[in-house]
Write an enzyme that holds these catalytic residues in place. Structure first.
Site, PDB file in Angstrom:
ATOM      1  N   ASP A  14       0.871  -1.181   0.000  1.00 55.57           N
ATOM      2  CA  ASP A  14       0.000   0.000   0.000  1.00 55.57           C
ATOM      3  C   ASP A  14       0.909   1.232   0.000  1.00 55.57           C
ATOM      4  O   ASP A  14       0.944   2.005   0.942  1.00 55.57           O
ATOM      5  CB  ASP A  14      -0.952  -0.015   1.207  1.00 55.57           C
ATOM      6  N   HIS A 245       9.201  -0.450   9.258  1.00 59.34           N
ATOM      7  CA  HIS A 245       8.275  -1.582   9.220  1.00 59.34           C
ATOM      8  C   HIS A 245       8.475  -2.471   7.979  1.00 59.34           C
ATOM      9  O   HIS A 245       8.865  -3.630   8.089  1.00 59.34           O
ATOM     10  CB  HIS A 245       6.840  -1.058   9.230  1.00 59.34           C
TER      11      HIS A 245
END
Lengths: 336, 336
Positions: A14, A245
């Site tokens: 995303d 992340h």
């Protein structure tokens, strides 16, 4: 492009600043042969994420990699607009990339994943760094998917660390808990890379400066995006830096870094409407005895790394600059 | 018996081996003046817990302290038989104490708490080391209770540590999540002592031997009970030792020890039927910046202690032996 030791990859993302770092990491890694990329709504909408991904591929000289748009909405409810305060309104820190030459793939992200799994039976690695909507959809399309892929690495969740979108929930999982529950209930090898690992491995301003100084558009664009990202994380860490992340999950999936503590445990996803909605409930009660075996557990939860990730990430990203010089010679691109 | 610096206490417990240690700690602490004790079903039934409490008071020469039986069943469902594998069938590790001379108080535990709160307005300290059924009932009986007491210290829950009855839930809270939700929603000062603190402070066999060698029935009985408790914890820690859940909460309530890390944060209790049922959802997202203030938060969550608890606990328990010698001269008691 495929070397003898490389693995075919499907990336679900995303994009997103840290997604951009993860994608660049994969492109720079000889062990990874990215065969297709699906976009899902998360940091930005699936459509914007796909566009950002195409732009980055073009910039990196990999415009041949197909990009498919996946699910716009989670299983329950609707996409809620993403995280512009973290990633910028355009998802990549307001950095402007070129208009891509390549078109989107004529298939959905879930269809792409199923196709690639059949084309690379037993060897495809799935790396999911956004909400798990597309992956859950692929499991519905092809119930044999868990047996067709080698395994799936997921950036998401929080085990013993606090959440980042609620007290206990991390954004990727919380953005589609029902899809995540389907993915964790499937019978396949999962490596979960939760906030426990990603919040403990921080990229500093000095690393960002190294990227900016590379004299090459890809690391430079990533360095510029990180300027935006750092401003968000300054509120969390008290200094200009950021968690890593998605690139951390990419590096674990590729094998560029290893986990030091990663027990194989049962994981359930909270799909209630209570205060734990979206939590990855990891059974870590074996903590005090170095995690005794849990029969039937299929999810490896990465709690700590072996070594320092930031220098490794920077090194790999800078190598991308070298490897793409040839490709770039024919591409007319100019990052803002 | 009350010294100038002592505080009136109401203790709510489910005695229980570590409850017995907590009670003994309070009795040995000059800062604590225990005015009443309520029993609740948890480790054992409320009736058995009250009986164990009376026995211990008799053994310690404090039979004048009233003990009330509280709720047998949690707010939802029924008492499920306690934890005989942890505490023994009789709740105190199969150690036999004397038959008590004192009768149970002619009031419920909740009624006792409300009465004591009115008798000691603004100064009563509540120490709850079992399920919170009685405390929630007292809040219903007397909505002014939060303003009448000085504060409440609760042993229970898990913040960043794993749970002990499910992956994320601790037994006291999980045994009556609805009651706990009521207690955490009330507007009073709460000190929560979760597994994060209690599992990190362990009593070792050497400490147990010190208690056994005291030559006095109270520490000796506690040492014998701990033999049973240690066998359970050997499965968790890999050696004969135990966590010190309840006495740690007692020591913090009394002020015998201090917390080193105890942020004031929002806490919600999961009362869903999902995998998080019974979890204390503590908002510790401020972890990375030393816990910035959370407006409206009333719960201090003890994550780490200042100093080593076990030697302090042993020292206080051994002092009990000295202080009760006179009272024991007139009591015919004999621990098994």
């Amino acid at each position: 492009m495929t070397t003898p030791t490389s693995h075919p990859f499907y990336l679900d993302c995303d994009t997103g600043i840290d997604d951009a770092l993860a994608l660049a990491y994969l492109l720079a890694s000889p062990q990874a042969d990215v065969r297709g990329i699906g976009a899902v709504s998360g940091n930005v909408s699936a459509a914007v994420g796909a566009r950002n991904t195409l732009d980055l591929l073009q910039l990196a000289g990999h415009a041949h990699i197909p990009v498919a748009v996946g699910a716009h909405d989670p299983q329950a409810g609707a996409f809620r607009g993403g995280a512009p305060h973290v990633h910028g309104a355009n998802g990549i820190g307001e950095v402007s990339l070129s208009t891509p030459a390549a078109d989107l793939a004529p298939e959905t992200a879930a269809e792409m994943l199923v196709r690639l799994a059949h084309e690379h039976p037993g060897t495809l690695r799935v790396l999911a760094i956004g909400p798990l909507t597309n992956i859950a959809e692929a499991l519905l399309l092809e119930p044999e998917l868990p047996r067709l892929v080698e395994g799936i690495t997921i950036m998401g969740g929080a085990a013993l660390a606090p959440g980042n979108i609620t007290a206990v929930a991390e954004a990727n999982i919380a953005n589609d808990p029902e899809a995540a529950a389907d993915v964790f209930a499937a019978d396949w090898n999962i490596t979960l890379v939760p906030l426990d690992a990603t919040m403990a491995n921080v990229l500093e301003e000095s690393h960002r400066q190294e990227l900016l100084a590379a004299g090459h558009p890809v690391p430079q664009a990533l360095g510029e995006m990180l300027g935006y990202y750092f401003r968000f994380y300054e509120g969390l860490f008290g200094r200009a830096c950021s968690a890593m992340h998605d690139p951390l999950a990419a590096a674990l999936a590729v094998g560029g870094i290893k986990a030091a503590v990663a027990p194989m445990v049962h994981v359930a996803v909270d799909t209630t409407d209570g205060p734990g909605r979206g939590q990855t409930v990891c059974d870590l009660r074996g903590l005090y005895l170095d995690y005794p075996e849990q029969p039937g557990a299929r999810c490896r939860v990465v709690l700590a790394l072996d070594g320092d990730f930031a220098p490794h990430l920077v090194e790999v990203l800078l190598s991308l600059a070298e490897s793409t010089t040839a490709a770039l010679a024919s591409a007319a691109t100019s990052p803002a």
